[in-house]
Design a protein around this motif. Structure first.
Motif, short mmCIF file in Angstrom:
data_model
loop_
_atom_site.label_atom_id
_atom_site.label_comp_id
_atom_site.label_asym_id
_atom_site.label_seq_id
_atom_site.Cartn_x
_atom_site.Cartn_y
_atom_site.Cartn_z
N THR A 10 -12.16 43.72 -33.37
CA THR A 10 -10.97 44.56 -33.39
C THR A 10 -10.02 43.97 -34.43
O THR A 10 -9.81 42.76 -34.44
N SER A 66 -8.23 60.00 -28.21
CA SER A 66 -8.18 58.79 -29.04
C SER A 66 -7.05 58.86 -30.05
O SER A 66 -6.74 59.93 -30.58
N ILE A 68 -11.12 52.94 -36.29
CA ILE A 68 -10.66 52.12 -35.16
C ILE A 68 -9.63 52.92 -34.38
O ILE A 68 -8.68 53.45 -34.96
N CYS A 89 -12.87 49.06 -31.30
CA CYS A 89 -11.72 49.82 -30.83
C CYS A 89 -11.04 49.12 -29.66
O CYS A 89 -11.50 48.08 -29.19
#
Length: 171
Positions: free
Chosen positions: A80, A99, A124, A146
């Motif tokens: 991440t 998202s 991401i 993510c």
């Protein structure tokens, strides 16, 4: 009105409502209810929303990529990103329950990856659980880099975080 449009579209497409995975649109709250900064602390697995420098709400138990330590450098490294980015768009038709896209990679990320002959990767998001998951939450770290939260939490974040909001992801 929009529910009728979704129903009509589903029927015209020959789809049953049971088979439809179209998410329900979520409206943004009034400006006064919105966050103006998001802080993610990877080591404590906490996301905090801020408005005018004051914390609004904390979310705990975040899930990350399979390799949660360290800054994302290359496509496929399962990390991440860390650093300052923005929430630059949202996807209501995500494979996950809503998202919010993080603006990784930035110019520095792209330059680093290019200097090593690699792709920095991308896509991401802060997102909910997989749409294919019947109920509950995935165990452990499972994303490709993510930030995953529960479906109820992403619905709150979706409403609270407008596009363009800065997000800082700390190690």
């Amino acid at each position: 009105m929009w529910r009728g449009a979704i129903l009509a579209s589903a029927l015209l497409a020959g789809l049953s409502l049971a088979a439809s995975c179209a998410p329900v649109p979520v409206e943004l709250p009034p400006q006064a209810m919105r966050a103006d900064f998001v802080l993610v602390d990877k080591s404590d697995r906490v996301l905090t929303l801020y408005a005018a420098g004051k914390p609004l709400k904390r979310y705990i138990g975040l899930q990350f990529g399979d390799a949660p330590r360290g800054h994302k450098q290359f496509e496929g490294d399962e990390r991440t990103p860390e650093g300052l980015y923005t929430i630059d768009t949202r996807n209501p038709r995500s494979a996950y329950h809503l998202s919010l896209r993080v603006s990784y990679p930035n110019a520095k990320d792209r330059a680093f990856a290019q200097a090593h002959g690699r792709s920095p990767g991308g896509d991401i998001f802060i997102h909910g659980q997989p749409n294919s998951l019947p109920v509950g939450r995935m165990a452990d770290d499972w994303t490709d880099g993510c930030i995953a939260v529960s479906n109820a939490e992403i619905e709150e974040l979706w409403r609270a975080i407008p596009d363009g909001t800065p997000i800082r992801i700390d190690p």
